[in-house]
Design a protein around this motif. Structure first.
Motif, PDB file in Angstrom:
ATOM      1  N   SER A  23       8.445 -40.502 -10.720  1.00  0.00           N
ATOM      2  CA  SER A  23       8.572 -39.441  -9.722  1.00  0.00           C
ATOM      3  C   SER A  23       7.713 -39.752  -8.502  1.00  0.00           C
ATOM      4  O   SER A  23       6.582 -40.217  -8.634  1.00  0.00           O
ATOM      5  CB  SER A  23       8.154 -38.098 -10.311  1.00  0.00           C
ATOM      6  OG  SER A  23       9.048 -37.700 -11.327  1.00  0.00           O
ATOM      7  N   ASP A  26       4.148 -35.003  -7.326  1.00  0.00           N
ATOM      8  CA  ASP A  26       3.627 -34.164  -8.397  1.00  0.00           C
ATOM      9  C   ASP A  26       4.215 -32.770  -8.204  1.00  0.00           C
ATOM     10  O   ASP A  26       4.195 -32.230  -7.089  1.00  0.00           O
ATOM     11  CB  ASP A  26       2.096 -34.106  -8.330  1.00  0.00           C
ATOM     12  CG  ASP A  26       1.506 -33.212  -9.400  1.00  0.00           C
ATOM     13  OD1 ASP A  26       1.436 -33.657 -10.555  1.00  0.00           O
ATOM     14  OD2 ASP A  26       1.131 -32.071  -9.075  1.00  0.00           O
ATOM     15  N   THR A  27       4.743 -32.185  -9.267  1.00  0.00           N
ATOM     16  CA  THR A  27       5.355 -30.856  -9.171  1.00  0.00           C
ATOM     17  C   THR A  27       4.726 -29.900 -10.175  1.00  0.00           C
ATOM     18  O   THR A  27       4.198 -30.310 -11.203  1.00  0.00           O
ATOM     19  CB  THR A  27       6.874 -30.932  -9.414  1.00  0.00           C
ATOM     20  OG1 THR A  27       7.124 -31.539 -10.694  1.00  0.00           O
ATOM     21  CG2 THR A  27       7.556 -31.741  -8.333  1.00  0.00           C
ATOM     22  N   ARG A  48       1.410 -36.759  -4.078  1.00  0.00           N
ATOM     23  CA  ARG A  48       2.141 -37.803  -4.794  1.00  0.00           C
ATOM     24  C   ARG A  48       1.856 -37.697  -6.288  1.00  0.00           C
ATOM     25  O   ARG A  48       0.810 -37.223  -6.710  1.00  0.00           O
ATOM     26  CB  ARG A  48       1.712 -39.185  -4.296  1.00  0.00           C
ATOM     27  CG  ARG A  48       2.045 -39.492  -2.852  1.00  0.00           C
ATOM     28  CD  ARG A  48       1.382 -40.792  -2.425  1.00  0.00           C
ATOM     29  NE  ARG A  48      -0.061 -40.672  -2.508  1.00  0.00           N
ATOM     30  CZ  ARG A  48      -0.848 -40.309  -1.503  1.00  0.00           C
ATOM     31  NH1 ARG A  48      -0.344 -40.040  -0.320  1.00  0.00           N
ATOM     32  NH2 ARG A  48      -2.144 -40.206  -1.679  1.00  0.00           N
ATOM     33  N   SER A  49       2.762 -38.210  -7.102  1.00  0.00           N
ATOM     34  CA  SER A  49       2.504 -38.216  -8.538  1.00  0.00           C
ATOM     35  C   SER A  49       1.473 -39.287  -8.886  1.00  0.00           C
ATOM     36  O   SER A  49       1.327 -40.288  -8.178  1.00  0.00           O
ATOM     37  CB  SER A  49       3.795 -38.463  -9.322  1.00  0.00           C
ATOM     38  OG  SER A  49       4.171 -39.836  -9.254  1.00  0.00           O
ATOM     39  N   ARG A  50       0.761 -39.068  -9.964  1.00  0.00           N
ATOM     40  CA  ARG A  50      -0.242 -40.044 -10.412  1.00  0.00           C
ATOM     41  C   ARG A  50       0.421 -41.382 -10.727  1.00  0.00           C
ATOM     42  O   ARG A  50      -0.106 -42.448 -10.397  1.00  0.00           O
ATOM     43  CB  ARG A  50      -0.960 -39.504 -11.655  1.00  0.00           C
ATOM     44  CG  ARG A  50      -1.969 -40.473 -12.266  1.00  0.00           C
ATOM     45  CD  ARG A  50      -2.622 -39.879 -13.502  1.00  0.00           C
ATOM     46  NE  ARG A  50      -1.642 -39.508 -14.503  1.00  0.00           N
ATOM     47  CZ  ARG A  50      -1.085 -40.363 -15.362  1.00  0.00           C
ATOM     48  NH1 ARG A  50      -1.409 -41.653 -15.333  1.00  0.00           N
ATOM     49  NH2 ARG A  50      -0.197 -39.947 -16.253  1.00  0.00           N
ATOM     50  N   GLN A  51       1.593 -41.337 -11.367  1.00  0.00           N
ATOM     51  CA  GLN A  51       2.280 -42.587 -11.734  1.00  0.00           C
ATOM     52  C   GLN A  51       2.706 -43.371 -10.486  1.00  0.00           C
ATOM     53  O   GLN A  51       2.648 -44.601 -10.471  1.00  0.00           O
ATOM     54  CB  GLN A  51       3.501 -42.271 -12.601  1.00  0.00           C
ATOM     55  CG  GLN A  51       3.172 -41.673 -13.953  1.00  0.00           C
ATOM     56  CD  GLN A  51       3.010 -40.160 -13.915  1.00  0.00           C
ATOM     57  OE1 GLN A  51       2.981 -39.552 -12.836  1.00  0.00           O
ATOM     58  NE2 GLN A  51       2.907 -39.548 -15.090  1.00  0.00           N
TER      59      GLN A  51
END
Length: 224
Positions: A23, A26-27, A48-51
């Protein structure tokens, strides 16, 4: 004769594991993109997502180490923002971050402190003039803040991003958005004829292919 779609699909299957997508954002539990504070004015920024950050830092560090060691193995990073349409990979934006700065010798500022600093982050940073910073300014409505220092008025590019990614005037994504990035080796092959392809023509060729195949989805304007 091989079609453009077959050429595109072959390249994507070779390089991108989109069956385990990462993703971009981050949601929260309502599937809205979360926010954080950034800068001296603590302005809100899309998170942003951590991944996604881990992937970008990992691939970016390969480029930094390559520059330090003067191995000249990597040209920089190629990245794609995409969606999945019935499990089909559909690109929304294709871009690159080259290894060198304007002098062709020093490391590009886009990679400066990539493991610890979020301001630039290989073009995806929180600062103005970077993807997340500019998109946040549109979605979270702080283009007119007194802290904004611009040489010219904001471009419509990120308004188009906002219109394509979000439900109008909200942080609600219209559909899940994913991210892929790869440190691009000089010996890696592009989409045509399995030739070794450097980063700049790779980006050009991918944008040209994608703009023909997905004209209503691709957000690139330059190179399309």
């Amino acid at each position: 004769m091989t079609s453009k779609l077959e050429i595109w699909d072959q390249w994507v299957d070779e390089h991108i594991n989109y069956r385990e997508p990462i993703s971009l954002f981050d949601t929260n539990s309502q599937k809205k993109v979360t926010t954080k504070q950034h800068g001296r004015d603590n302005r809100p920024i899309l998170h942003r997502s951590r991944q996604m950050e881990e992937l970008l830092r990992m691939e970016g560090w390969k480029v930094v180490e390559d520059w330090k060691d003067t191995d000249d193995t990597y040209d920089g990073i190629i990245y794609i923002m995409y969606i999945l349409d019935e499990d089909m990979f559909v690109p929304m934006y294709i871009g690159k971050a080259g290894k060198y700065g304007r002098d062709g010798k020093r490391l590009s500022a886009n990679f400066k402190n990539i493991r610890t600093n979020n301001t630039k982050l290989a073009r995806w940073g929180d600062g103005y003039a970077y993807h997340i910073g500019e998109l946040s300014a549109v979605v979270l409505d702080h283009y007119d803040d007194t802290s904004v220092n611009r040489d010219r008025p904001p471009k419509g590019k990120y308004q188009r991003w906002a219109d394509a990614l979000f439900v109008s005037d909200t942080r609600q994504l219209s559909e899940p958005v994913y991210f892929w990035a790869k440190a691009w080796k000089k010996t890696d092959t592009g989409p045509f004829y399995d030739f070794e392809t450097s980063l700049e023509p790779l980006e050009y060729n991918l944008i040209n292919l994608a703009s023909d195949l997905y004209p209503n989805r691709l957000l690139n304007s330059e190179g399309a």
